[in-house]
Design a protein around this motif. Structure first.
Motif, PDB file in Angstrom:
ATOM      1  N   ALA A   1       0.827  -1.213   0.000  1.00 48.30           N
ATOM      2  CA  ALA A   1       0.000   0.000   0.000  1.00 48.30           C
ATOM      3  C   ALA A   1       0.854   1.252   0.000  1.00 48.30           C
ATOM      4  CB  ALA A   1      -0.920  -0.018   1.221  1.00 48.30           C
ATOM      5  N   GLY A   2       1.938   1.245   0.775  1.00 47.94           N
ATOM      6  CA  GLY A   2       2.817   2.404   0.809  1.00 47.94           C
ATOM      7  C   GLY A   2       3.500   2.650  -0.517  1.00 47.94           C
ATOM      8  N   ALA A   3       3.967   1.583  -1.155  1.00 44.13           N
ATOM      9  CA  ALA A   3       4.623   1.721  -2.456  1.00 44.13           C
ATOM     10  C   ALA A   3       3.654   2.259  -3.506  1.00 44.13           C
ATOM     11  CB  ALA A   3       5.191   0.380  -2.896  1.00 44.13           C
ATOM     12  N   ALA A   4       2.403   1.842  -3.421  1.00 43.17           N
ATOM     13  CA  ALA A   4       1.405   2.303  -4.385  1.00 43.17           C
ATOM     14  C   ALA A   4       1.144   3.808  -4.259  1.00 43.17           C
ATOM     15  CB  ALA A   4       0.100   1.531  -4.193  1.00 43.17           C
ATOM     16  N   GLU A   5       1.358   4.355  -3.074  1.00 45.28           N
ATOM     17  CA  GLU A   5       1.143   5.784  -2.837  1.00 45.28           C
ATOM     18  C   GLU A   5       2.392   6.615  -3.107  1.00 45.28           C
ATOM     19  OE1 GLU A   5      -1.570   7.580  -1.702  1.00 45.28           O
ATOM     20  OE2 GLU A   5      -2.806   5.796  -2.025  1.00 45.28           O
ATOM     21  N   ALA A   6       3.534   5.975  -3.272  1.00 51.57           N
ATOM     22  CA  ALA A   6       4.806   6.678  -3.382  1.00 51.57           C
ATOM     23  C   ALA A   6       4.934   7.424  -4.707  1.00 51.57           C
ATOM     24  CB  ALA A   6       5.954   5.690  -3.220  1.00 51.57           C
ATOM     25  N   LYS A   7       5.519   8.608  -4.632  1.00 51.16           N
ATOM     26  CA  LYS A   7       5.723   9.429  -5.823  1.00 51.16           C
ATOM     27  C   LYS A   7       7.167   9.419  -6.294  1.00 51.16           C
ATOM     28  CE  LYS A   7       2.006  12.707  -4.675  1.00 51.16           C
ATOM     29  NZ  LYS A   7       1.575  12.059  -3.420  1.00 51.16           N
ATOM     30  N   GLY A   8       8.077   8.894  -5.473  1.00 50.89           N
ATOM     31  CA  GLY A   8       9.490   8.956  -5.804  1.00 50.89           C
ATOM     32  C   GLY A   8       9.934   7.959  -6.844  1.00 50.89           C
ATOM     33  N   ALA A   9      11.030   8.302  -7.539  1.00 48.52           N
ATOM     34  CA  ALA A   9      11.643   7.369  -8.480  1.00 48.52           C
ATOM     35  C   ALA A   9      12.365   6.254  -7.736  1.00 48.52           C
ATOM     36  CB  ALA A   9      12.623   8.111  -9.386  1.00 48.52           C
ATOM     37  N   TRP A  10      12.679   6.504  -6.468  1.00 46.23           N
ATOM     38  CA  TRP A  10      13.322   5.507  -5.623  1.00 46.23           C
ATOM     39  C   TRP A  10      12.506   5.289  -4.363  1.00 46.23           C
ATOM     40  CZ3 TRP A  10      17.682   2.580  -6.596  1.00 46.23           C
ATOM     41  CH2 TRP A  10      18.377   2.902  -7.753  1.00 46.23           C
ATOM     42  N   LEU A  11      12.526   4.058  -3.881  1.00 45.30           N
ATOM     43  CA  LEU A  11      11.779   3.675  -2.691  1.00 45.30           C
ATOM     44  C   LEU A  11      12.742   3.202  -1.609  1.00 45.30           C
ATOM     45  CD1 LEU A  11       9.107   1.420  -4.456  1.00 45.30           C
ATOM     46  CD2 LEU A  11       8.815   3.817  -3.790  1.00 45.30           C
ATOM     47  N   MET A  12      12.402   3.507  -0.365  1.00 49.76           N
ATOM     48  CA  MET A  12      13.100   2.931   0.777  1.00 49.76           C
ATOM     49  C   MET A  12      12.051   2.362   1.721  1.00 49.76           C
ATOM     50  SD  MET A  12      15.355   4.581   3.897  1.00 49.76           S
ATOM     51  CE  MET A  12      16.693   5.214   2.896  1.00 49.76           C
ATOM     52  N   PHE A  13      12.212   1.102   2.077  1.00 48.88           N
ATOM     53  CA  PHE A  13      11.316   0.456   3.029  1.00 48.88           C
ATOM     54  C   PHE A  13      12.079   0.295   4.340  1.00 48.88           C
ATOM     55  CE2 PHE A  13      10.071  -0.872  -1.226  1.00 48.88           C
ATOM     56  CZ  PHE A  13       8.725  -0.578  -1.228  1.00 48.88           C
ATOM     57  N   LEU A  14      11.434   0.692   5.432  1.00 42.64           N
ATOM     58  CA  LEU A  14      12.114   0.731   6.720  1.00 42.64           C
ATOM     59  C   LEU A  14      11.148   0.350   7.827  1.00 42.64           C
ATOM     60  CD1 LEU A  14      14.995   1.683   7.696  1.00 42.64           C
ATOM     61  CD2 LEU A  14      13.906   3.870   8.259  1.00 42.64           C
ATOM     62  N   HIS A  15      11.651  -0.366   8.834  1.00 43.12           N
ATOM     63  CA  HIS A  15      10.823  -0.711   9.982  1.00 43.12           C
ATOM     64  C   HIS A  15      10.722   0.462  10.951  1.00 43.12           C
ATOM     65  CE1 HIS A  15      11.111  -5.394   9.684  1.00 43.12           C
ATOM     66  NE2 HIS A  15      10.584  -4.839   8.626  1.00 43.12           N
ATOM     67  N   ALA A  16       9.641   0.492  11.708  1.00 44.53           N
ATOM     68  CA  ALA A  16       9.387   1.616  12.611  1.00 44.53           C
ATOM     69  C   ALA A  16      10.365   1.686  13.770  1.00 44.53           C
ATOM     70  CB  ALA A  16       7.950   1.532  13.148  1.00 44.53           C
ATOM     71  N   ASP A  17      11.010   0.574  14.112  1.00 46.06           N
ATOM     72  CA  ASP A  17      11.947   0.572  15.235  1.00 46.06           C
ATOM     73  C   ASP A  17      13.401   0.513  14.771  1.00 46.06           C
ATOM     74  OD1 ASP A  17      11.983  -2.013  14.285  1.00 46.06           O
ATOM     75  OD2 ASP A  17      11.894  -2.963  16.262  1.00 46.06           O
ATOM     76  N   THR A  18      13.652   0.961  13.548  1.00 43.88           N
ATOM     77  CA  THR A  18      14.999   0.936  12.980  1.00 43.88           C
ATOM     78  C   THR A  18      15.474   2.356  12.690  1.00 43.88           C
ATOM     79  OG1 THR A  18      14.661  -1.243  11.984  1.00 43.88           O
ATOM     80  CG2 THR A  18      16.406   0.110  11.063  1.00 43.88           C
ATOM     81  N   ARG A  19      16.572   2.732  13.322  1.00 44.61           N
ATOM     82  CA  ARG A  19      17.131   4.079  13.155  1.00 44.61           C
ATOM     83  C   ARG A  19      18.352   4.025  12.246  1.00 44.61           C
ATOM     84  NH1 ARG A  19      19.602   5.127  17.274  1.00 44.61           N
ATOM     85  NH2 ARG A  19      19.168   3.299  18.570  1.00 44.61           N
ATOM     86  N   LEU A  20      18.345   4.860  11.224  1.00 46.74           N
ATOM     87  CA  LEU A  20      19.484   4.936  10.317  1.00 46.74           C
ATOM     88  C   LEU A  20      20.611   5.725  10.964  1.00 46.74           C
ATOM     89  CD1 LEU A  20      17.637   5.611   6.948  1.00 46.74           C
ATOM     90  CD2 LEU A  20      18.371   3.423   7.921  1.00 46.74           C
ATOM     91  N   ALA A  21      21.835   5.240  10.796  1.00 43.66           N
ATOM     92  CA  ALA A  21      22.998   5.879  11.404  1.00 43.66           C
ATOM     93  C   ALA A  21      23.319   7.195  10.708  1.00 43.66           C
ATOM     94  CB  ALA A  21      24.196   4.943  11.338  1.00 43.66           C
TER      95      ALA A  21
END
Length: 226
Positions: A69-89
């Motif tokens: 569902a999130g990908a279907a709503e995305a407008k970007g040429a690139w996608l990033m999928f991430l979990h809610a409890d994951t912090r990027l360094a």
């Protein structure tokens, strides 16, 4: 260039705030949009998301359907999928910008280096095991994130609407030779390992993975997993 970040949630208000802060804490390289696909939370997830400038949509429960569902709503040429409890360094934008800026990566996907917010030796052992799994099998789970071009994602058929193993299914379709690991950590909460055990929980995960490879229906594996 626009990067659409899709984060599935379910009663994750407590962990989502730091995740969004890490995303928004850096600038440059590309524009982002953040799409929260919520599976029916009863907490303050919408308030947390909107305070960070994220868009919230409601999706059918289960991580696979939420990612779809999130990908279907995305407008970007690139996608990033991430979990809610994951912090990027710190520095994640530079690593992602280098990846998505290389034309050769239009038919590739990338993931982050798995890390846990636990200073103990068991956490380090698990991190090494995950790194080995990636090198040997080309498997990256959802808590390592996934960066993939919208066109490549579409050609692969997108995420399967599975309640479990959607990340394994996607990694197998991407293929070991087309999935690279960025030299940047994705730091995930170790709460489930502290609660379930650093030995028992990975053992259960391996058992469930084996069942999946043997063709056991995902619904049955999900009951065992939970």
């Amino acid at each position: 260039m626009l990067l659409s970040i899709v984060i599935p949630t379910l009663d994750a208000a407590g962990s989502l705030g730091p995740t969004l802060a890490a995303i928004n804490g850096e600038g440059g390289g590309f524009e982002i949009e953040i799409i929260i696909t919520d599976g029916g939370s009863n907490d303050a997830i919408r308030d947390v998301a909107r305070a960070a400038g994220a868009r919230v949509i409601t999706a059918a429960g289960g991580r696979g359907p939420q990612l779809c569902a999130g990908a279907a709503e995305a407008k970007g040429a690139w996608l990033m999928f991430l979990h809610a409890d994951t912090r990027l360094a710190l520095g994640w934008r530079a690593h992602v910008a280098a990846f998505i800026g290389d034309p050769e990566n239009r038919e590739r996907a990338a993931t982050f280096r798995f890390a846990l917010d636990d200073d103990g030796a068991p956490a380090r052992r698990l991190e090494r095991m995950v790194a080995w799994r990636f090198r040997a099998l080309g498997l990256a789970y959802g808590d390592q994130g996934l960066i993939i071009g919208q066109e490549f994602y579409s050609r692969l058929g997108g995420f399967a609407p599975l309640v479990l193993m959607e990340d394994v299914d996607m990694a197998r379709r991407i293929g070991r030779k087309r999935l690279v690991m960025l030299d940047c950590k994705a730091v995930t909460s170790a709460a489930r390992y502290r609660e379930g055990g650093y030995l028992l929980r990975p053992a259960r995960n391996i058992f469930c993975l084996g069942l999946y490879f043997l063709g056991v229906p995902v619904g049955i594996i999900a009951r065992i997993y939970r």
